[in-house]
Design a protein around this motif. Structure first.
Motif, mmCIF file in Angstrom:
data_model
loop_
_atom_site.group_PDB
_atom_site.id
_atom_site.type_symbol
_atom_site.label_atom_id
_atom_site.label_comp_id
_atom_site.label_asym_id
_atom_site.label_seq_id
_atom_site.Cartn_x
_atom_site.Cartn_y
_atom_site.Cartn_z
ATOM 1 N N UNK A 255 0.800 -0.808 0.166
ATOM 2 C CA UNK A 255 0.054 -0.177 -0.234
ATOM 3 C C UNK A 255 0.443 1.371 -0.206
ATOM 4 N N UNK A 256 0.165 1.936 -0.349
ATOM 5 C CA UNK A 256 0.793 4.023 -0.408
ATOM 6 C C UNK A 256 0.022 4.589 0.446
ATOM 7 N N UNK A 257 0.329 5.023 1.752
ATOM 8 C CA UNK A 257 0.105 5.684 2.180
ATOM 9 C C UNK A 257 -0.156 7.320 1.804
ATOM 10 N N UNK A 258 -0.605 8.182 2.595
ATOM 11 C CA UNK A 258 -1.011 9.460 2.498
ATOM 12 C C UNK A 258 0.311 10.215 2.508
ATOM 13 N N UNK A 259 0.380 9.513 3.928
ATOM 14 C CA UNK A 259 1.254 10.196 5.469
ATOM 15 C C UNK A 259 1.552 9.269 5.751
ATOM 16 N N UNK A 260 3.623 9.506 6.269
ATOM 17 C CA UNK A 260 3.611 8.633 6.878
ATOM 18 C C UNK A 260 4.422 9.149 8.527
ATOM 19 N N UNK A 261 3.753 8.519 9.636
ATOM 20 C CA UNK A 261 5.527 9.947 10.547
ATOM 21 C C UNK A 261 6.123 8.363 10.867
ATOM 22 N N UNK A 262 7.518 9.448 10.579
ATOM 23 C CA UNK A 262 8.627 8.875 11.441
ATOM 24 C C UNK A 262 9.819 9.577 12.869
ATOM 25 N N UNK A 263 9.807 9.016 13.872
ATOM 26 C CA UNK A 263 10.852 8.674 14.816
ATOM 27 C C UNK A 263 11.417 7.237 15.295
ATOM 28 N N UNK A 264 11.213 7.911 16.624
ATOM 29 C CA UNK A 264 12.829 6.920 17.171
ATOM 30 C C UNK A 264 13.719 6.622 16.262
ATOM 31 N N UNK A 265 14.130 5.478 15.651
ATOM 32 C CA UNK A 265 15.300 5.140 15.239
ATOM 33 C C UNK A 265 15.193 5.743 13.852
ATOM 34 N N UNK A 266 15.019 6.779 13.241
ATOM 35 C CA UNK A 266 15.140 7.012 12.482
ATOM 36 C C UNK A 266 16.230 8.277 12.829
ATOM 37 N N UNK A 267 16.472 8.719 14.343
ATOM 38 C CA UNK A 267 17.349 9.662 13.868
ATOM 39 C C UNK A 267 18.833 8.570 15.290
ATOM 40 N N UNK A 268 18.989 7.317 14.491
ATOM 41 C CA UNK A 268 20.248 6.888 14.870
ATOM 42 C C UNK A 268 20.240 6.673 16.368
ATOM 43 N N UNK A 269 19.216 6.841 16.842
ATOM 44 C CA UNK A 269 19.334 7.388 18.665
ATOM 45 C C UNK A 269 19.151 8.148 19.205
ATOM 46 N N UNK A 270 19.047 9.527 18.242
ATOM 47 C CA UNK A 270 19.055 11.013 18.617
ATOM 48 C C UNK A 270 17.941 11.219 18.770
ATOM 49 N N UNK A 271 17.130 12.038 18.640
ATOM 50 C CA UNK A 271 15.752 13.328 18.756
ATOM 51 C C UNK A 271 15.818 13.700 17.476
ATOM 52 N N UNK A 272 15.213 12.934 16.620
ATOM 53 C CA UNK A 272 14.698 13.208 15.099
ATOM 54 C C UNK A 272 13.450 12.917 14.609
ATOM 55 N N UNK A 273 12.792 13.397 14.355
ATOM 56 C CA UNK A 273 10.852 13.605 13.888
ATOM 57 C C UNK A 273 10.163 13.651 12.725
ATOM 58 N N UNK A 274 9.956 12.902 11.957
ATOM 59 C CA UNK A 274 9.307 13.917 10.553
ATOM 60 C C UNK A 274 8.359 13.371 9.819
ATOM 61 N N UNK A 275 7.467 14.285 9.125
ATOM 62 C CA UNK A 275 6.183 13.816 8.518
ATOM 63 C C UNK A 275 6.531 13.223 6.625
ATOM 64 N N UNK A 276 5.977 12.593 6.004
ATOM 65 C CA UNK A 276 5.595 12.623 5.137
ATOM 66 C C UNK A 276 4.837 12.469 4.439
ATOM 67 N N UNK A 277 4.364 12.774 3.042
ATOM 68 C CA UNK A 277 3.588 13.682 2.516
ATOM 69 C C UNK A 277 3.269 13.273 0.990
ATOM 70 N N UNK A 278 1.924 12.890 0.453
ATOM 71 C CA UNK A 278 2.578 13.338 -1.073
ATOM 72 C C UNK A 278 2.652 14.803 -1.372
#
Length: 444
Positions: A255-278
């Motif tokens: 499937x292909x979501x309209x949006x995806x939220x990412x955090x936790x391990x995306x930062x390699x152990x450091x604080x980072x969060x992002x939103x992917x959107x069409x």
């Protein structure tokens, strides 16, 4: 530990479950001040997919600091951000034919969720959002409104506004089609459920008890969202970043979501969060949604290095292999102790051992910690022992940790059998004993 009791809020949690003073960590091992070693089956609640102090990441961070790289940059252009974006596109998005814009939110997962909900409502001009039973999306107000567990919810917060819940896959058992159930609410103008701007879900409910949505259910949900012009948001904060065996947890369903939220391990152990959107959903005005720490340059450095694990299929194959070990060993534990009526659920390297006996999962976690394994719980009643080791853990250590869990369960059950035997003997021989003696015996 006195300083924590004296100064830190009562809200502290994990320090109560694991009451030692941790000092150092490497790979999948934690060490306390006395040098005692603990196998980490917790991995920072999914933040440390690549292990503690990963040498590749640490080396890049030290180099960046030594050259006085930008630490704080708001959303200004920096070399570190450029490097991360290019790496993310080349390694993750492009090979999967995914066209997403990237928005950097505040530093934690709930910031990404809040951003997604705000944007979805703005675009669709509707306020309602559908979440699912046992879902967990964070504890700030918007995220809390789509989080199911009543432990976190209180009517005084006003958190029920603009959200409604539908049953997740399998919530009513295998014979109830919860997508058709959902459809009926959407079709009926008198259902009381307003047409939502978005649907938000985890493909594997981690905090909710390791509930895995089937590929078919996810595909049906995507079709339903398209049919009713509803945005589909996948929360991949805990079960993304390779946890299920592919970088995104939804890849298995195609499937292909309209949006995806990412955090936790995306930062390699450091604080980072992002939103992917069409791309067509990127309708913000400049500065319309902002935050002081929406660009963590150290995390950009760590993230770019960690993405090198996805340059080929080696890690994905390793996750599949080690996940099969986890599944096999946990099923063996369930079969070994039939009196527990245990259930095993999971995918990739996130697994749950559900132990319906009241409070027993907490005893297992405590006993495992005494025996050298850090492991947390999940589910509405903390009835699931949650296995979340780093993806890079070696096979020998993984098997050792699983053996310790097995041993801990066996020790607890043996102790309970001894207690029952002691109680029986005490009641048989207790005719000549007074009540005080009986109380001392049972307490011992």
């Amino acid at each position: 530990m006195r300083i924590f009791e004296q100064l830190e809020s009562e809200v502290r949690g994990y320090v109560r479950s694991f009451p030692v003073m941790f000092d150092t960590a490497k790979g999948s091992l934690l060490y306390d001040e006395q040098g005692n070693e603990y196998i980490d089956f917790f991995a920072g609640a999914g933040t440390l997919n690549y292990g503690h102090n990963n040498p590749i990441i640490s080396k890049a961070l030290l180099k960046y600091i030594e050259r006085d790289g930008i630490m704080h940059g708001l959303d200004k252009a920096t070399v570190a951000k450029r490097t991360f974006l290019q790496k993310f596109y080349d390694t993750i998005l492009s090979p999967r034919n995914l066209e997403y814009k990237v928005q950097f939110t505040g530093p934690t997962g709930t910031n990404a969720v809040e951003t997604a909900l705000k944007l979805a409502r703005m675009i669709k001009r509707r306020s309602n959002v559908i979440a699912f039973t046992n879902g967990y999306h964070g504890l700030t107000m918007g995220s809390l409104a789509v989080t199911g567990n009543t432990f976190y919810r209180d009517e005084s917060y006003g958190i029920r506004n603009n959200s409604a819940f539908m049953p997740f896959d399998g919530y009513f058992g295998p014979d109830v089609d919860t997508i058709e159930y959902f459809r009926r609410f959407l079709e009926d103008a008198s259902s009381g459920v307003d047409l939502p701007a978005a649907v938000i879900l985890e493909t594997v409910q981690a905090e909710g008890g390791i509930n895995v949505a089937s590929n078919e259910w996810l595909q049906q949900l995507e079709r339903l969202c398209r049919e009713f012009d509803i945005l589909l948001i996948i929360d991949d904060i805990q079960v993304g970043n390779g946890r299920t065996g592919t970088f995104f947890s939804f890849e298995r369903a195609g499937i292909t979501p309209d949006m995806v939220t990412l955090s936790k391990s995306i930062g390699g152990g450091l604080p980072l969060a992002l939103l992917l959107m069409r791309p067509e959903l990127d309708q913000w005005q400049p500065g319309e949604h902002t935050g002081t720490f929406r660009g963590n340059n150290l995390a950009f450095v760590a993230a770019a290095e960690s993405l090198a694990y996805w340059d080929n299929d080696d890690l994905a194959e390793a996750v599949k292999y080690k996940g099969e070990i986890m599944e096999t060993e946990l099923n063996s534990i369930a079969e070994k102790y039939p009196e527990l009526n245990a259930k095993v659920r999971g995918v990739g390297m996130i697994w749950g051992l559900e132990l319906p006996r009241n409070g027993f999962s907490s005893e297992v976690s405590k006993k495992a910690f005494e025996n050298g394994v850090v492991i947390e719980l999940a589910g509405a009643e903390d009835q699931v022992v949650k296995f979340l080791p780093s993806l890079t853990i070696d096979e020998k250590m993984l098997r050792q940790g699983l053996a310790i869990i097995d041993q801990s369960i066996g020790d607890l059950l043996a102790h309970k059998r001894e207690m029952r035997t002691g109680d029986t003997q005490g009641s048989t021989q207790g005719g000549a004993q007074d009540n005080e003696t009986l109380v001392r015996f049972k307490s011992a």
